[in-house]
Design an enzyme around this catalytic site. Structure first.
Site, PDB file in Angstrom:
ATOM      1  N   CYS A   2      61.252  22.704  31.970  1.00 15.18           N
ATOM      2  CA  CYS A   2      60.734  23.914  31.347  1.00 15.18           C
ATOM      3  C   CYS A   2      60.948  23.823  29.841  1.00 15.18           C
ATOM      4  O   CYS A   2      61.684  22.971  29.353  1.00 15.18           O
ATOM      5  CB  CYS A   2      61.454  25.140  31.888  1.00 15.18           C
ATOM      6  SG  CYS A   2      61.470  25.223  33.692  1.00 15.18           S
ATOM      7  N   ARG A  27      55.644  21.066  28.446  1.00 13.46           N
ATOM      8  CA  ARG A  27      56.829  20.865  29.297  1.00 13.46           C
ATOM      9  C   ARG A  27      56.760  21.677  30.583  1.00 13.46           C
ATOM     10  O   ARG A  27      57.525  21.419  31.524  1.00 13.46           O
ATOM     11  CB  ARG A  27      58.098  21.243  28.530  1.00 13.46           C
ATOM     12  CG  ARG A  27      58.358  20.432  27.286  1.00 13.46           C
ATOM     13  CD  ARG A  27      59.638  20.893  26.616  1.00 13.46           C
ATOM     14  NE  ARG A  27      60.782  20.613  27.470  1.00 13.46           N
ATOM     15  CZ  ARG A  27      61.553  19.528  27.360  1.00 13.46           C
ATOM     16  NH1 ARG A  27      61.276  18.607  26.456  1.00 13.46           N
ATOM     17  NH2 ARG A  27      62.579  19.352  28.160  1.00 13.46           N
ATOM     18  N   TRP A  73      58.136  25.382  34.554  1.00 15.41           N
ATOM     19  CA  TRP A  73      57.605  24.476  35.587  1.00 15.41           C
ATOM     20  C   TRP A  73      58.468  24.711  36.809  1.00 15.41           C
ATOM     21  O   TRP A  73      59.666  24.439  36.805  1.00 15.41           O
ATOM     22  CB  TRP A  73      57.686  23.028  35.126  1.00 15.41           C
ATOM     23  CG  TRP A  73      57.026  22.050  36.044  1.00 15.41           C
ATOM     24  CD1 TRP A  73      55.722  21.649  36.010  1.00 15.41           C
ATOM     25  CD2 TRP A  73      57.641  21.320  37.125  1.00 15.41           C
ATOM     26  NE1 TRP A  73      55.481  20.728  36.998  1.00 15.41           N
ATOM     27  CE2 TRP A  73      56.637  20.507  37.706  1.00 15.41           C
ATOM     28  CE3 TRP A  73      58.920  21.290  37.667  1.00 15.41           C
ATOM     29  CZ2 TRP A  73      56.887  19.667  38.789  1.00 15.41           C
ATOM     30  CZ3 TRP A  73      59.177  20.454  38.745  1.00 15.41           C
ATOM     31  CH2 TRP A  73      58.168  19.661  39.291  1.00 15.41           C
ATOM     32  N   ASN A  99      66.480  25.801  31.814  1.00 15.57           N
ATOM     33  CA  ASN A  99      65.768  24.584  32.205  1.00 15.57           C
ATOM     34  C   ASN A  99      66.724  23.763  33.051  1.00 15.57           C
ATOM     35  O   ASN A  99      67.827  23.446  32.603  1.00 15.57           O
ATOM     36  CB  ASN A  99      65.332  23.807  30.956  1.00 15.57           C
ATOM     37  CG  ASN A  99      64.660  22.486  31.298  1.00 15.57           C
ATOM     38  OD1 ASN A  99      64.238  22.270  32.430  1.00 15.57           O
ATOM     39  ND2 ASN A  99      64.563  21.609  30.312  1.00 15.57           N
ATOM     40  N   GLY A 100      66.329  23.409  34.265  1.00 17.78           N
ATOM     41  CA  GLY A 100      67.198  22.597  35.103  1.00 17.78           C
ATOM     42  C   GLY A 100      67.298  23.154  36.508  1.00 17.78           C
ATOM     43  O   GLY A 100      66.525  24.026  36.916  1.00 17.78           O
ATOM     44  N   GLU A 485      48.710   1.368  35.835  1.00 15.80           N
ATOM     45  CA  GLU A 485      48.708   2.433  34.827  1.00 15.80           C
ATOM     46  C   GLU A 485      47.335   3.083  34.718  1.00 15.80           C
ATOM     47  O   GLU A 485      47.228   4.312  34.565  1.00 15.80           O
ATOM     48  CB  GLU A 485      49.154   1.874  33.475  1.00 15.80           C
ATOM     49  CG  GLU A 485      49.111   2.850  32.318  1.00 15.80           C
ATOM     50  CD  GLU A 485      50.015   4.063  32.480  1.00 15.80           C
ATOM     51  OE1 GLU A 485      49.850   5.013  31.688  1.00 15.80           O
ATOM     52  OE2 GLU A 485      50.877   4.077  33.377  1.00 15.80           O
ATOM     53  N   LYS A 489      46.624   7.072  35.318  1.00 15.57           N
ATOM     54  CA  LYS A 489      45.984   7.963  34.353  1.00 15.57           C
ATOM     55  C   LYS A 489      44.872   8.765  35.009  1.00 15.57           C
ATOM     56  O   LYS A 489      44.731   9.961  34.783  1.00 15.57           O
ATOM     57  CB  LYS A 489      45.405   7.137  33.171  1.00 15.57           C
ATOM     58  CG  LYS A 489      46.450   6.587  32.239  1.00 15.57           C
ATOM     59  CD  LYS A 489      47.043   7.600  31.280  1.00 15.57           C
ATOM     60  CE  LYS A 489      48.336   8.180  31.720  1.00 15.57           C
ATOM     61  NZ  LYS A 489      49.477   7.364  31.964  1.00 15.57           N
ATOM     62  N   GLU A 492      46.385  11.387  37.382  1.00 19.81           N
ATOM     63  CA  GLU A 492      47.100  12.457  36.678  1.00 19.81           C
ATOM     64  C   GLU A 492      46.171  13.531  36.136  1.00 19.81           C
ATOM     65  O   GLU A 492      46.469  14.722  36.226  1.00 19.81           O
ATOM     66  CB  GLU A 492      47.898  11.869  35.501  1.00 19.81           C
ATOM     67  CG  GLU A 492      49.156  11.144  35.882  1.00 19.81           C
ATOM     68  CD  GLU A 492      49.880  10.621  34.656  1.00 19.81           C
ATOM     69  OE1 GLU A 492      51.098  10.803  34.573  1.00 19.81           O
ATOM     70  OE2 GLU A 492      49.228  10.022  33.778  1.00 19.81           O
ATOM     71  N   HIS A 508      44.273  -8.095  51.594  1.00 24.45           N
ATOM     72  CA  HIS A 508      45.329  -7.833  52.560  1.00 24.45           C
ATOM     73  C   HIS A 508      45.415  -6.354  52.916  1.00 24.45           C
ATOM     74  O   HIS A 508      46.482  -5.863  53.295  1.00 24.45           O
ATOM     75  CB  HIS A 508      46.671  -8.331  52.024  1.00 24.45           C
ATOM     76  CG  HIS A 508      46.722  -9.807  51.835  1.00 24.45           C
ATOM     77  ND1 HIS A 508      46.779 -10.693  52.893  1.00 24.45           N
ATOM     78  CD2 HIS A 508      46.692 -10.559  50.709  1.00 24.45           C
ATOM     79  CE1 HIS A 508      46.800 -11.930  52.427  1.00 24.45           C
ATOM     80  NE2 HIS A 508      46.752 -11.873  51.103  1.00 24.45           N
ATOM     81  N   LYS A 607      55.785  17.131  31.037  1.00 25.91           N
ATOM     82  CA  LYS A 607      55.940  15.958  30.194  1.00 25.91           C
ATOM     83  C   LYS A 607      57.309  15.311  30.333  1.00 25.91           C
ATOM     84  O   LYS A 607      57.433  14.112  30.501  1.00 25.91           O
ATOM     85  CB  LYS A 607      55.712  16.356  28.731  1.00 25.91           C
ATOM     86  CG  LYS A 607      55.777  15.188  27.742  1.00 25.91           C
ATOM     87  CD  LYS A 607      54.595  14.260  27.917  1.00 25.91           C
ATOM     88  CE  LYS A 607      54.587  13.166  26.883  1.00 25.91           C
ATOM     89  NZ  LYS A 607      53.518  12.189  27.157  1.00 25.91           N
TER      90      LYS A 607
END
Length: 612
Positions: A2, A27, A73, A99-100, A485, A489, A492, A508, A607
């Protein structure tokens, strides 16, 4: 995960808090709220983005010179108005932002309920603020002491700011496992999760260490103590970022701005650390421990998400150039599987924010077992920077877009320099080859600028495939992690399912998915495995898959097979990820925009992942 912000001083707090929350919204953006103290304690909060909070406060009394704000968040409790922060204690005298995660909140809550407390939200945060109130009542203590005593009773991670209705002249802030920075102005203080809400007002800051708390007062005084009640003398640091670096600068989105910043930030990450003409590399942190690093039996790279992908590229680089064994570990798994690690190992911890909870926990485990910790992060003064024995900053500048772009590229640059410096120390690379790579590194920014000129072409390609349900990304060697990556992207920010694979592994399993509806992105710049990649392309073509190929300029063989070609400048194979990732970033960006997605703040993501 957060964002928290607080202010005390002579200015009006409300606009500072709102602007700060907007800058922290990357965040967390499930809900937002503020508490303002001007005789009475006014709390406004709303599910959704900060813009929804602004609507709620429109026309309401908001004047105050002390206040706290939060953008959430969700961890405990769904995103709604009730669970939004700030939370009040039962008496209404204390307000808290947090936050946490408080891991033992359930047992504390049960005990408080026995003592007559009732709870209105599903959050662990409401439990914490009532615990502080109960401690203050039982101990007849100051708010400062109540916070300190209460935090010694909780298990978990937190960054908090507490406001007391009866004491409008100070704020109490504390941290453990989640970042917290205090901005020091002229007779005023700012408290925030990171420096972005602060930089407009002051460049003088103090970063709280784990298990420390601070009391900031309206008269300009502040104190920092440990949770053991030991006073500290914190160092005041100067912020290096500028206000311009956290604005969009004419771009529609932060993500696009950050993609386009890659030529500059790569040059910044290399500046002063190498010379192609003189044939040297010198990373300060590496040089300090070069003898121990030279004798290391093994390197262990630990990271999460995009940083894990850069770590995979680091594995290729260090093993290829320096001839040392490397293992790459998800930080979230590393700490729980009782890894074999000792003083002969070097652990490279990678994190954009420098605050990733799992990576920090992995560092602590490795330190307990006497490994050397080398940190690679972007944020100066961050927890990983302070926890590492040595390390390098990437100098990417603030990265606001949740989907990492320029941080990934600069991490690769640092890993390349690490591999080259160790190789030079060990004598596993010739002087001529070293200079070839260094000269090519110097040319990478201009070659990325060439790739960025393909933006319009890639946007047209995105329009063709924006409605695809699945994507497959394939690469070999150095480009296998780039495939991972690129797929990440797309997932996301566009919410299209995508997977990255080594190209040879397609047969495979994933080949079963390929049909005329499946776009397959090939990274085909590797000269060392070119013919093998051509064979893989043929296998997809035989099954009517749609082939998008990233190739070196002038390629003819794959051009004849692929449905779409993206031509990029050729470079040394060890440096190819710095080039091939850029078109994949642009492709994901344009597909997401065409699908109407919020590329800077994709759903469910934050983030800086500061909780486990």
């Amino acid at each position: 995960m957060c964002g928290i912000v607080g202010y005390i001083g002579n200015r009006e707090a409300f606009p500072i808090l709102i602007k700060g929350l907007k800058r922290l919204e990357y965040r967390g953006y499930d809900s937002a709220g503020i508490a303002l103290l001007n005789g009475d304690l006014s709390v406004y909060k709303k599910a959704g983005k900060v813009s929804e909070l602004e609507k709620v406060t429109d026309g309401k009394p908001t004047y105050a010179t002390i206040g706290i704000g939060h953008t959430r968040w969700a961890t405990h409790g769904e995103p709604n108005d009730t669970n939004a922060h700030p939370h009040l204690s039962q008496s209404g005298n204390l307000a808290i932002i947090h936050n946490g995660i408080i891991e033992n909140y359930a047992s504390i809550k049960a005990e408080l309920q026995k003592r007559g407390y009732t709870f209105h939200s599903d959050t662990d945060t409401e439990v914490l603020v009532n615990l502080i109130e109960e401690v203050r009542k039982q101990e007849k203590s100051s708010l400062e002491d109540a916070v300190r005593i209460a935090l010694n009773e909780v298990v978990g991670a937190y960054a908090i700011v507490v406001l007391d209705k009866a004491n409008p002249d100070y704020l109490v802030a504390a941290r453990k496992g989640s970042p917290l920075v205090i901005g020091i102005g002229e007779g005023e203080f700012y408290v925030a999760s990171d420096a972005t809400p602060i930089i407009e007002y002051t460049k003088n800051v103090v970063y709280l260490d784990d298990q420390e708390y601070a009391v900031v007062r309206r008269n300009g005084e502040f104190t920092v103590k440990t949770l053991g009640n030991v006073q500290k003398s914190p160092a005041i640091q100067k912020l290096e970022m500028s206000l311009e670096t956290i604005e969009k600068g004419g771009f529609e989105h932060f993500m696009l701005k950050e993609i386009y910043e890659q030529p500059k930030v790569i040059a910044d990450s290399l500046r002063g650390r190498m010379s192609a003409s003189q044939g040297w590399i010198k990373l300060g942190g590496l040089s300090e421990y070069i003898n121990r690093i030279d004798k290391a039996d093994r390197f262990v790279v630990t990271a999460c998400g995009t940083s894990w992908h850069s770590g995979l590229i680091g594995e290729y680089l260090i093993e290829d150039l320096a001839r040392v064994s490397v293992e790459v570990e998800y930080a979230s798994e590393f700490r729980y599987r009782n890894p074999i690690i000792d003083e002969k190992d070097v652990v490279i911890a990678i994190s954009q924010s420098g605050e990733t909870a799992d990576t920090l926990a992995a560092i602590e485990l490795a330190k307990e077992r006497r490994a050397l910790i080398y940190g690679i992060c972007n944020v100066i003064g961050s927890s990983i920077a302070r926890a590492s024995h040595a390390g390098s900053y990437t100098h990417a500048g603030p990265e606001i877009g949740v989907a990492s772009t320029k941080a990934f590229s600069t991490q690769i640059c640092i890993l390349t320099l690490i591999a080259l410096q160790i190789a030079q120390q060990k004598g596993t690379i010739s002087t001529s080859k070293l200079r070839e790579i260094l000269y090519e590194l110097e040319n990478i920014p201009s070659k990325i600028e060439e790739v960025l000129k393909l933006d319009a072409q890639i946007k047209e390609l995105a329009a063709i495939y924006k409605d695809a349900s699945n994507f497959l990304y394939l690469g070999r060697g150095y480009n296998f992690p780039v495939a991972l990556e690129g797929a990440l992207k797309l997932k996301e920010i566009s919410y299209i399912h995508a997977e990255g694979y080594p190209a040879a592994e397609m047969k495979h399993g994933p080949i079963a998915l390929i049909d005329e509806e499946m776009p397959v992105v090939f990274l085909a710049t590797n000269q060392s495995a070119y013919e093998k990649i051509v064979s893989n392309v043929q296998e997809v073509k035989a099954r009517k898959g749609k082939i998008i190929a990233v190739v070196n300029k002038g390629d003819t063989q794959i051009r004849a097979l692929a449905d779409h070609i993206i031509e990029v400048p050729e470079t040394e194979e060890v440096l190819s990820p710095l080039i091939t990732i850029v078109p994949l970033q642009l492709l994901a960006y344009h597909i997401a925009i065409l699908r109407g997605c919020n590329v800077d703040q994709p759903r469910n993501l934050a983030k800086s992942v500061t909780v486990e």
